[in-house]
Design a protein around this motif. Structure first.
Motif, PDB file in Angstrom:
ATOM      1  N   GLN A 153       0.830  -1.208   0.000  1.00 19.08           N
ATOM      2  CA  GLN A 153       0.000   0.000   0.000  1.00 19.08           C
ATOM      3  C   GLN A 153       0.873   1.270   0.000  1.00 19.08           C
ATOM      4  OE1 GLN A 153      -2.662  -0.867   3.288  1.00 19.08           O
ATOM      5  NE2 GLN A 153      -3.617  -2.561   2.164  1.00 19.08           N
ATOM      6  N   ARG A 156       2.485   1.190  -3.882  1.00 21.86           N
ATOM      7  CA  ARG A 156       1.507   1.295  -4.979  1.00 21.86           C
ATOM      8  C   ARG A 156       0.556   2.474  -4.767  1.00 21.86           C
ATOM      9  NH1 ARG A 156      -2.869  -3.146  -4.641  1.00 21.86           N
ATOM     10  NH2 ARG A 156      -3.379  -1.674  -2.990  1.00 21.86           N
ATOM     11  N   ASP A 157       0.004   2.612  -3.565  1.00 23.76           N
ATOM     12  CA  ASP A 157      -1.072   3.584  -3.360  1.00 23.76           C
ATOM     13  C   ASP A 157      -0.567   4.961  -2.938  1.00 23.76           C
ATOM     14  OD1 ASP A 157      -2.579   1.350  -3.851  1.00 23.76           O
ATOM     15  OD2 ASP A 157      -3.082   0.997  -1.743  1.00 23.76           O
ATOM     16  N   GLU A 158       0.470   5.013  -2.115  1.00 24.97           N
ATOM     17  CA  GLU A 158       0.965   6.314  -1.647  1.00 24.97           C
ATOM     18  C   GLU A 158       2.016   6.878  -2.596  1.00 24.97           C
ATOM     19  OE1 GLU A 158      -0.551   7.817   0.676  1.00 24.97           O
ATOM     20  OE2 GLU A 158      -1.696   6.125   1.460  1.00 24.97           O
ATOM     21  N   ALA A 159       2.930   6.021  -3.051  1.00 23.41           N
ATOM     22  CA  ALA A 159       4.018   6.511  -3.914  1.00 23.41           C
ATOM     23  C   ALA A 159       3.690   6.416  -5.396  1.00 23.41           C
ATOM     24  CB  ALA A 159       5.283   5.719  -3.630  1.00 23.41           C
ATOM     25  N   HIS A 160       2.660   5.636  -5.754  1.00 19.53           N
ATOM     26  CA  HIS A 160       2.340   5.405  -7.174  1.00 19.53           C
ATOM     27  C   HIS A 160       3.594   4.985  -7.930  1.00 19.53           C
ATOM     28  CE1 HIS A 160      -1.567   7.049  -6.317  1.00 19.53           C
ATOM     29  NE2 HIS A 160      -0.997   8.120  -5.815  1.00 19.53           N
ATOM     30  N   LEU A 161       4.303   4.030  -7.364  1.00 14.68           N
ATOM     31  CA  LEU A 161       5.572   3.556  -7.924  1.00 14.68           C
ATOM     32  C   LEU A 161       5.377   3.095  -9.369  1.00 14.68           C
ATOM     33  CD1 LEU A 161       8.539   2.951  -6.948  1.00 14.68           C
ATOM     34  CD2 LEU A 161       7.766   0.586  -6.638  1.00 14.68           C
ATOM     35  N   ALA A 162       6.159   3.675 -10.258  1.00 15.22           N
ATOM     36  CA  ALA A 162       5.998   3.360 -11.680  1.00 15.22           C
ATOM     37  C   ALA A 162       7.044   2.333 -12.118  1.00 15.22           C
ATOM     38  CB  ALA A 162       6.159   4.637 -12.507  1.00 15.22           C
ATOM     39  N   VAL A 227      11.320   7.487  -5.658  1.00 15.32           N
ATOM     40  CA  VAL A 227      10.572   7.161  -4.441  1.00 15.32           C
ATOM     41  C   VAL A 227      11.571   6.761  -3.356  1.00 15.32           C
ATOM     42  CG1 VAL A 227       8.922   5.562  -3.373  1.00 15.32           C
ATOM     43  CG2 VAL A 227       8.512   6.403  -5.706  1.00 15.32           C
ATOM     44  N   THR A 249       8.511  11.199  -4.491  1.00 15.28           N
ATOM     45  CA  THR A 249       7.657  11.000  -3.311  1.00 15.28           C
ATOM     46  C   THR A 249       8.397  10.210  -2.245  1.00 15.28           C
ATOM     47  OG1 THR A 249       5.687  10.942  -4.711  1.00 15.28           O
ATOM     48  CG2 THR A 249       5.461  10.030  -2.493  1.00 15.28           C
ATOM     49  N   ARG A 275       4.475  11.348   2.220  1.00 10.10           N
ATOM     50  CA  ARG A 275       3.242  10.622   2.528  1.00 10.10           C
ATOM     51  C   ARG A 275       3.492   9.640   3.669  1.00 10.10           C
ATOM     52  NH1 ARG A 275      -1.006  12.449  -0.134  1.00 10.10           N
ATOM     53  NH2 ARG A 275      -1.937  10.376  -0.082  1.00 10.10           N
TER      54      ARG A 275
END
Ligand SMILES: NC(=O)c1ccc[n+]([C@@H]2O[C@H](COP(=O)([O-])OP(=O)(O)OC[C@H]3O[C@@H](n4cnc5c(N)ncnc54)[C@H](OP(=O)(O)O)[C@@H]3O)[C@@H](O)[C@H]2O)c1
Length: 350
Positions: A153, A156-162, A227, A249, A275
């Motif tokens: 979470q 994926r959800d906080e950092a939107h790791l690409a 990140v 982030t 975050r």
């Protein structure tokens, strides 16, 4: 704590085959407040499953709740059976549950304020559970839920790791950290992991570049990351920021990061974001984790297994803040697929 006090727990009732052996505490304090007790077997509510527990994971939050230090944020009713991580076999299902049947192997996360995993039987909302990873002993599945969900979470959800992003994982040897390295890899990131020299070989074995924080100050790294994930909540926020690319982030397990950053403008200038992750139970996320286990992209490293009644020793160990990977409690050795005796797997015991 007397078993009479515990037997009066309101939602519990006598069940088939005797009582529910638990480790519980009836007052806050040091690890020795955890004591064995016998409770009636609980009945699952309409949206819950009753699980015959094979093994339970141990997390720092379990010890925090037990100590009473988290009292202001995590309210529990005493006596309390701790434990968020459960792996076991479904014994019964509530009237509205159609996702699981008795006999299913599952793993699940219970919220810290609910606990209940340090027990022979635990009841869990069905939406917080998933089929346990096929081929993985339940003794190991129990190590996954809370710590791996936190890492998933966060990234994926906080950092939107690409895909292809540069990720720094700080504190890569702990429960959250060693999952973060593996989950970051599964999400396509290129990873640098920071750990102590003692754990450098273990973390390198996860397939990542390693920085030994005892030999090299992160300030001198030179590289910048899309990140930065602080998986232990020990990296100063200013340092996280220095390590970020513009637009990057930082995510921390520290729940109040946003409130503690002294100069918010300095953070947001350049588009950098800070975050906090606050883990939430989620059966669908557990499905994702189970799939990665099946694809051999995710595996829990277990420093040590303890029999259930050695929960005080497990709490003493987790409170050192030095665990490599995870600790588990074996509740039912046959179901768990492991020996009953305390055992060391890949790492030094306390
Ligand atoms: N916000 C949330 O939702 C959430 C969820 C889960 C966990 N948490 C919190 O996250 C933290 C980590 O949880 P965890 O389960 O991973 O704990 P853990 O397994 O007990 O972490 C132990 C690891 O931390 C490393 N460590 C300790 N001090 C360090 C430092 N100064 N720098 C780098 N690494 C250090 C240790 O490695 P070395 O000995 O090599 O330093 C050890 O391997 C805990 O405080 C926990 O309460 C928060």
């Amino acid at each position: 704590m007397t078993s009479e006090e515990l037997t009066s727990a309101p939602e519990a009732r006598p069940g088939p085959g005797g009582g529910n052996r638990v480790m519980a505490f009836d007052r806050y304090g040091d690890p020795d407040v955890l004591a064995p007790a016998d409770l009636p077997i609980p009945s699952p509510a309409a949206d819950e499953v009753l699980v015959r527990v094979a093994a339970a994971g141990v997390n720092p939050a379990d010890a925090l709740v037990r100590s009473g230090r988290a009292r202001r944020f995590i309210r529990v009713q005493l006596p309390f059976v701790p434990g968020s991580d459960v792996a076991g076999v479904v014994e019964a299902v509530g009237a509205r549950v159609d996702t699981f049947r008795p006999g299913d192997r599952i793993f699940a996360m219970s919220p810290a304020a609910t606990g209940g995993a340090y027990a022979r039987y635990a009841r869990i909302p069905a939406r917080y559970a998933a089929a346990a990873p096929a081929g993985l002993p339940l003794a190991e599945a129990a190590a996954i839920p809370l710590a791996a969900l936190t890492a998933l979470q966060a990234l994926r959800d906080e950092a939107h790791l690409a895909d292809g992003a540069q990720l720094l994982v700080y504190g890569a040897s702990g429960g959250v950290g060693h999952f973060a390295v593996q989950i970051g890899t599964a999400l396509g990131a290129r990873i640098t992991a920071v750990t102590s020299g003692r754990n450098a070989a273990f973390v390198a074995g996860l397939g990542t570049a390693v920085v030994d924080y005892e030999r090299q100050d992160t300030a001198t790294l030179g590289a910048r990351f899309d990140v930065v994930f602080d998986a232990v909540g020990k990296l100063p926020f200013r340092r996280s920021r220095q390590l970020l690319t513009p637009g990057g982030t930082a995510v921390t397990v520290h729940p109040f990061a946003g409130r503690l950053v002294p100069d918010w403008l300095a953070w947001t200038r350049g588009g950098r974001r800070l975050r906090s992750v606050v883990v939430r139970p989620d059966g669908r996320d557990l499905d994702t984790l189970a799939r990665w286990v099946g694809e051999r992209r995710l595996h829990p490293a277990i420093e040590r297994r303890y029999p259930l009644h050695h929960a005080p020793a497990a709490h003493r160990r987790i409170e050192t803040g030095r665990v490599r990977g995870k600790l588990t409690l074996i509740v039912d050795p046959d179901l768990a697929g492991t020996a009953a005796a305390t055992e060391i797997v890949g790492g030094q015991a306390a």
